[in-house]
Design an enzyme around this catalytic site. Structure first.
Site, PDB file in Angstrom:
ATOM      1  N   GLN A  82     103.030  53.903  98.014  1.00  0.00           N
ATOM      2  CA  GLN A  82     102.620  54.497  99.291  1.00  0.00           C
ATOM      3  C   GLN A  82     103.596  55.611  99.699  1.00  0.00           C
ATOM      4  O   GLN A  82     103.183  56.638 100.221  1.00  0.00           O
ATOM      5  CB  GLN A  82     102.584  53.419 100.373  1.00  0.00           C
ATOM      6  CG  GLN A  82     101.402  52.468 100.224  1.00  0.00           C
ATOM      7  CD  GLN A  82     101.402  51.373 101.268  1.00  0.00           C
ATOM      8  OE1 GLN A  82     102.416  50.699 101.460  1.00  0.00           O
ATOM      9  NE2 GLN A  82     100.288  51.176 101.935  1.00  0.00           N
ATOM     10  N   GLU A 112      86.391  57.201 101.766  1.00  0.00           N
ATOM     11  CA  GLU A 112      85.292  56.607 100.981  1.00  0.00           C
ATOM     12  C   GLU A 112      84.262  57.675 100.608  1.00  0.00           C
ATOM     13  O   GLU A 112      83.057  57.494 100.784  1.00  0.00           O
ATOM     14  CB  GLU A 112      84.632  55.453 101.764  1.00  0.00           C
ATOM     15  CG  GLU A 112      85.541  54.263 102.019  1.00  0.00           C
ATOM     16  CD  GLU A 112      86.034  53.571 100.745  1.00  0.00           C
ATOM     17  OE1 GLU A 112      85.693  54.021  99.632  1.00  0.00           O
ATOM     18  OE2 GLU A 112      86.789  52.593 100.867  1.00  0.00           O
ATOM     19  N   ARG A 163      92.826  52.590 114.429  1.00  0.00           N
ATOM     20  CA  ARG A 163      94.115  52.183 113.854  1.00  0.00           C
ATOM     21  C   ARG A 163      95.192  53.191 114.240  1.00  0.00           C
ATOM     22  O   ARG A 163      96.328  52.815 114.532  1.00  0.00           O
ATOM     23  CB  ARG A 163      94.018  52.143 112.321  1.00  0.00           C
ATOM     24  CG  ARG A 163      93.162  51.024 111.820  1.00  0.00           C
ATOM     25  CD  ARG A 163      93.738  50.591 110.501  1.00  0.00           C
ATOM     26  NE  ARG A 163      92.695  50.244 109.552  1.00  0.00           N
ATOM     27  CZ  ARG A 163      92.942  50.005 108.275  1.00  0.00           C
ATOM     28  NH1 ARG A 163      94.152  50.128 107.804  1.00  0.00           N
ATOM     29  NH2 ARG A 163      91.981  49.663 107.472  1.00  0.00           N
TER      30      ARG A 163
END
Lengths: 145, 302
Positions: B69, B182, B128
């Site tokens: 990450q 996505e 988020r």
């Protein structure tokens, strides 16, 4: 702290040395301010009195509701149910008043300027005072130079 | 002047004590200034120390970035066009959320568009980001001028829009940072239209960024972008992440997943293996070892 010898008639009678009396002089700078109550003592007393009264009334009212419901159930009389219903409404209003009392107290504190709203900020150690956007702008300008 | 611990009502945004209003002055100490500069210069430091997320097992916690990450953040930071092929639940969205929070705090006049196959998905990402933003200390936050379900706006004129990748989405905006989540799951025709209408406005800028992330989903537009990126045709930098890069995921975990998902789905969803990936198989009839693509293998099985 001062040691002073005062004229003592008993010392004269018994022919002894007078005992030095110690006195403490309190200077202005050593005094500590006494925190003022948030609202006046009368208002505080009233607030507490009303609060206790409301508690008592709500508890007694709850007992009365139980009894009124018993009577209504036993008698199956519409009027008895109506009375019980009104009593329940009154108790509900009293609980609202209890909550409203807190709001009233808070409003009095704000109005008298004695509320502890934590707005004081210590700026002694501050190296920058301004909005974060201004800080970012200043840093970007500094980086560009 | 703002009190960081207990902000007064006049300093907060719409009665939300976790958000600061526009134009509120803060008193920054030397330590805070050092911290601010450190965060501004290093997104990884900022994310590791200030960004919180909701995890399945541990609730609302500070992000602890995995090595891959950290590398992803460096890659996003250093490249304008990035395409990320990642398995399910490896933390790709978390990484991007952390980076976007950093981006909106320490950049000025930027428009970030979060586009996903469904508007709901992109709003989930925005949620988020909002949650992470609200957990920041007030002295680090920018003042908030808009805080809605589909968009937010800050004092430094940074905005985030969240929408679906429909052809009209984000048309007419000058986007500085486009995040397509996505992307392999956006229908081919929608993706084509989207690129025709929006892509030119992004790529024309000199600093604008594009980040495309997805789990593979057959040989479609995402596959094409990935393939061209690998062949260094379209200028995209590639990032690949699968379950092995997530600490704690073992072969036993993989076996369990294979049992649940089946071999083919596991390869696609977790290993990020596409139909064109070469695999080595042994021909049962003649005993030969052959190298074929997964697509060929499945066509033979069927």
């Amino acid at each position: 702290m001062n040691h002073q010898t005062y004229h003592d008639p008993l010392a004269e009678v018994f022919d002894v040395e007078p005992i030095p009396v110690t006195t403490v002089t309190v200077s202005e700078s050593n005094t500590f301010p006494i925190a003022e109550p948030a609202v006046s003592p009368e208002a505080d007393r009233d607030f507490e009195y009303v609060r206790q009264n409301l508690y008592g009334l709500i508890e007694k009212g709850s007992d009365a509701v139980d009894k009124a419901l018993d009577v209504a159930t036993e008698s199956q009389h519409p009027r008895a149910f109506e009375v019980a219903g009104n009593l329940i409404k009154n108790i509900a209003d009293l609980t609202d008043k209890l909550v409203a009392l807190q709001k009233t107290k808070a409003a009095i504190q704000v109005a008298t300027g004695k509320s502890s709203s934590y707005t004081e900020v210590n700026v002694d150690k501050a190296v920058f005072i301004g909005s974060t956007a201004e800080l970012l702008k200043a840093l970007k300008k500094h980086d560009a130079q | 002047m703002l009190n960081n611990e207990r902000p007064s009502k006049k300093d907060i945004y719409l009665n939300n004590p976790k958000l600061k209003k526009v134009g509120v002055s803060v008193s920054i100490t030397e330590e805070q200034l050092e911290e601010y500069v450190k965060c501004k210069n290093d997104p990884i430091y900022f994310i590791q120390n200030y960004v919180k997320i909701v995890t399945l097992d541990r609730g609302f916690v500070q992000i602890d970035l995995y090595p891959f990450q950290e590398q992803t953040i460096r890659d996003i930071q250093n490249n304008r066009f990035v395409v990320m092929k990642a398995g399910r639940q490896v933390g790709k969205t978390t990484t991007v959320v952390g980076y976007i929070v950093w981006y909106i705090l320490f950049e000025e006049d930027k428009l970030i568009a979060l586009l996903a196959n469904k508007a709901k998905t992109s709003r989930e990402i925005l949620n988020r980001i909002k949650l992470a933003y609200e957990s920041l200390p007030l002295w680090l936050q920018q003042g908030v001028s808009g805080w809605n379900k589909g968009d937010i706006e800050l004092e430094n004129k940074c905005r985030i829009l969240a929408d679906s990748t429909a052809s009209s989405a984000a048309r007419g905006y000058s986007i500085n940072f486009l995040y397509l989540d996505e992307f392999a799951f956006v229908p081919n025709n929608v993706a084509e239209e989207f690129f025709t209408s929006v892509y030119p406005t992004i790529s024309s800028g000199k600093t604008s960024k594009v980040l495309i992330s997805s789990t593979p989903n057959g040989m479609n537009h995402f596959y094409r972008i990935w393939k061209e990126a690998e062949e260094e045709v379209n200028g995209f930098h590639t990032i690949e992440a699968n379950w092995r890069q997530v600490p704690g995921r073992t072969e036993e975990w993989a076996l369990e997943q294979k049992r649940v998902l089946g071999e083919q789905k596991f390869l696609q969803e977790m290993e990020c293996v596409g139909q064109d990936t070469m695999i080595t198989v042994r021909n049962k009839i003649n005993g030969n070892i052959e190298k074929i693509t997964i697509e060929e293998l499945y066509s033979k099985i069927e």
